[in-house]
Enzyme design. Structure first.
Site, mmCIF file in Angstrom:
data_model
loop_
_atom_site.group_PDB
_atom_site.id
_atom_site.type_symbol
_atom_site.label_atom_id
_atom_site.label_comp_id
_atom_site.label_asym_id
_atom_site.label_seq_id
_atom_site.Cartn_x
_atom_site.Cartn_y
_atom_site.Cartn_z
ATOM 1 N N ASP A 6 0.550 -1.391 0.165
ATOM 2 C CA ASP A 6 -0.059 -0.300 0.220
ATOM 3 C C ASP A 6 0.670 0.894 -0.362
ATOM 4 O O ASP A 6 2.278 1.107 0.046
ATOM 5 C CB ASP A 6 -0.753 0.068 1.598
ATOM 6 C CG ASP A 6 -1.478 1.204 1.200
ATOM 7 O OD1 ASP A 6 -2.031 1.802 -0.095
ATOM 8 O OD2 ASP A 6 -2.121 1.948 2.417
ATOM 9 N N SER A 7 0.720 2.379 -0.145
ATOM 10 C CA SER A 7 0.823 3.634 0.085
ATOM 11 C C SER A 7 1.300 4.130 1.057
ATOM 12 O O SER A 7 2.820 4.772 1.164
ATOM 13 C CB SER A 7 0.236 5.194 -0.714
ATOM 14 O OG SER A 7 -0.851 4.826 0.009
ATOM 15 N N TYR A 38 -0.313 8.137 -2.817
ATOM 16 C CA TYR A 38 -0.551 7.602 -4.376
ATOM 17 C C TYR A 38 -1.771 8.332 -4.801
ATOM 18 O O TYR A 38 -1.339 8.576 -6.102
ATOM 19 C CB TYR A 38 -0.723 6.468 -4.024
ATOM 20 C CG TYR A 38 0.603 5.802 -3.609
ATOM 21 C CD1 TYR A 38 1.453 5.831 -3.521
ATOM 22 C CD2 TYR A 38 0.420 4.036 -4.110
ATOM 23 C CE1 TYR A 38 3.049 4.893 -3.765
ATOM 24 C CE2 TYR A 38 1.634 3.802 -4.134
ATOM 25 C CZ TYR A 38 3.254 4.191 -3.317
ATOM 26 O OH TYR A 38 3.604 3.300 -3.770
ATOM 27 N N GLY A 39 -2.968 8.791 -3.975
ATOM 28 C CA GLY A 39 -4.316 9.062 -4.692
ATOM 29 C C GLY A 39 -4.347 10.529 -5.218
ATOM 30 O O GLY A 39 -4.692 10.776 -5.830
ATOM 31 N N CYS A 69 -3.966 -1.222 -2.270
ATOM 32 C CA CYS A 69 -4.429 0.031 -2.351
ATOM 33 C C CYS A 69 -5.084 0.405 -2.909
ATOM 34 O O CYS A 69 -4.574 -0.429 -4.976
ATOM 35 C CB CYS A 69 -2.845 0.476 -2.945
ATOM 36 S SG CYS A 69 -3.084 2.662 -2.882
ATOM 37 N N GLU A 148 -4.876 10.131 8.423
ATOM 38 C CA GLU A 148 -2.925 9.663 9.270
ATOM 39 C C GLU A 148 -3.367 10.636 10.791
ATOM 40 O O GLU A 148 -2.372 10.415 10.618
ATOM 41 C CB GLU A 148 -3.219 9.792 7.950
ATOM 42 C CG GLU A 148 -2.774 8.920 6.982
ATOM 43 C CD GLU A 148 -1.871 9.032 5.977
ATOM 44 O OE1 GLU A 148 -1.599 10.222 5.302
ATOM 45 O OE2 GLU A 148 -1.812 7.885 5.245
ATOM 46 N N CYS A 180 -10.796 3.150 -0.783
ATOM 47 C CA CYS A 180 -9.953 3.325 -0.059
ATOM 48 C C CYS A 180 -9.221 2.431 0.933
ATOM 49 O O CYS A 180 -10.409 3.145 1.893
ATOM 50 C CB CYS A 180 -10.197 4.885 0.247
ATOM 51 S SG CYS A 180 -8.243 5.955 1.015
ATOM 52 N N HIS A 182 -8.004 3.382 4.079
ATOM 53 C CA HIS A 182 -7.891 4.232 4.736
ATOM 54 C C HIS A 182 -9.407 4.167 5.536
ATOM 55 O O HIS A 182 -10.010 4.026 6.863
ATOM 56 C CB HIS A 182 -7.618 5.507 4.238
ATOM 57 C CG HIS A 182 -6.025 5.737 4.904
ATOM 58 N ND1 HIS A 182 -5.313 5.542 3.726
ATOM 59 C CD2 HIS A 182 -5.037 6.292 5.547
ATOM 60 C CE1 HIS A 182 -4.225 5.788 3.843
ATOM 61 N NE2 HIS A 182 -3.862 6.443 4.922
#
Ligand code: DGL
Length: 262
Positions: A6-7, A38-39, A69, A148, A180, A182
């Site tokens: 994943d990023s 990355y998004g 990801c 995050e 996503c 997250h």
């Protein structure tokens, strides 16, 4: 080993789900925190990073790669499948299959990063899986930084989520894909704001279920990957300070993060 990249740490939601559903199958995880997010990057750049991440995981002994990801899966899954002989599993296909089968009205929402939504891959695959369905997509670029920062249920986060989801509510979707890695951490905030009747599809759970089915049905793959007792390893290309707390939040335990260059 099952290689997962994943990023950053979002893909740990996928690693956690795989760990729970597929015990005895050790994982090697790479979170490319040096290059995250990355998004907001171009498909060419995301493909280049995904290529390097896959090379790294194969060098660690991975025999199968999970693209954990959505942004990387959107930009690079075709390239990676053409380039490598190893099985490549991505987060998008299992979530699409689930949404296409559970939606009663065929009105399906997708939320994700700009890279994921701009790629149009969810829409394409949903149309393949359920021709004629109506897909409503919404890029939510502010959500990854909020996760995050650990702002999962703050008032400001709730307001932003509400604003992003309003157009999807207006379209009366009955199914919402969290496109996503997250976003599963925001489920408690997203659920009431999209409406209790809307089914939420968590791509991390769906990819773990898909992988379990693959392992159940393929004895050769199972014997190649099954190694009970061998510990999973978690690599990151940078260790910014909030990463330990986030990883702990996802796994519910302390995770040893090993720094590596990719
Ligand atoms: N992991 C990414 C995804 O699932 C989100 C974070 C990023 O933008 O790198 O799209």
């Amino acid at each position: 080993m099952i290689g997962i990249f994943d990023s950053g740490v979002g893909g740990m939601t996928v690693a956690r789900a795989i760990e729970q559903l597929c015990p005895g199958f050790p994982l090697v995880y790479l979170g490319d925190l040096a290059r995250t997010p990355y998004g907001s990057k171009s498909p060419a750049m995301i493909t280049e990073y995904s290529h390097r991440n896959t090379d790294f995981l194969l060098r660690q002994g991975a025999k199968l790669i999970v693209i954990a990801c959505n942004s990387a899966a959107s930009a690079a899954s075709v390239f990676l499948r053409n380039h490598y002989s190893q099985a490549i599993v991505d987060v998008i296909f299992p979530a699409v299959a689930k949404a296409a089968s559970v939606s009663a009205t065929g009105r399906i929402g997708v939320i994700g990063t700009r890279a994921t939504i701009n790629s149009g891959l969810y829409e394409q695959r949903l149309q393949d899986a359920r021709p004629g369905c109506k897909v409503y997509s919404q890029a939510c670029p502010l959500l990854v930084p909020l996760v995050e920062e650990g702002w999962l249920e703050q008032r400001e986060t709730k307001m932003i989520v509400k604003r992003y989801l309003r157009p999807l509510r207006d379209k009366q979707i009955d199914t919402l894909i969290l496109g996503c890695t997250h976003y599963p951490l925001l489920k408690k905030t997203i659920g009431p704001r999209i409406g209790r009747k809307v089914q939420i599809i968590d791509s991390s759970v769906e990819v773990a279920l898909h992988l379990k089915t693959m392992l159940d049905n393929d004895a050769r793959l199972r014997s190649e990957l099954y190694a009970p007792g061998e510990p999973s390893r978690f690599f990151v290309s940078d260790i910014p300070s909030p990463v330990h707390a986030l990883a702990e939040n996802i796994f519910g335990r302390t995770v040893l993060l090993e720094k590596t260059d990719v």
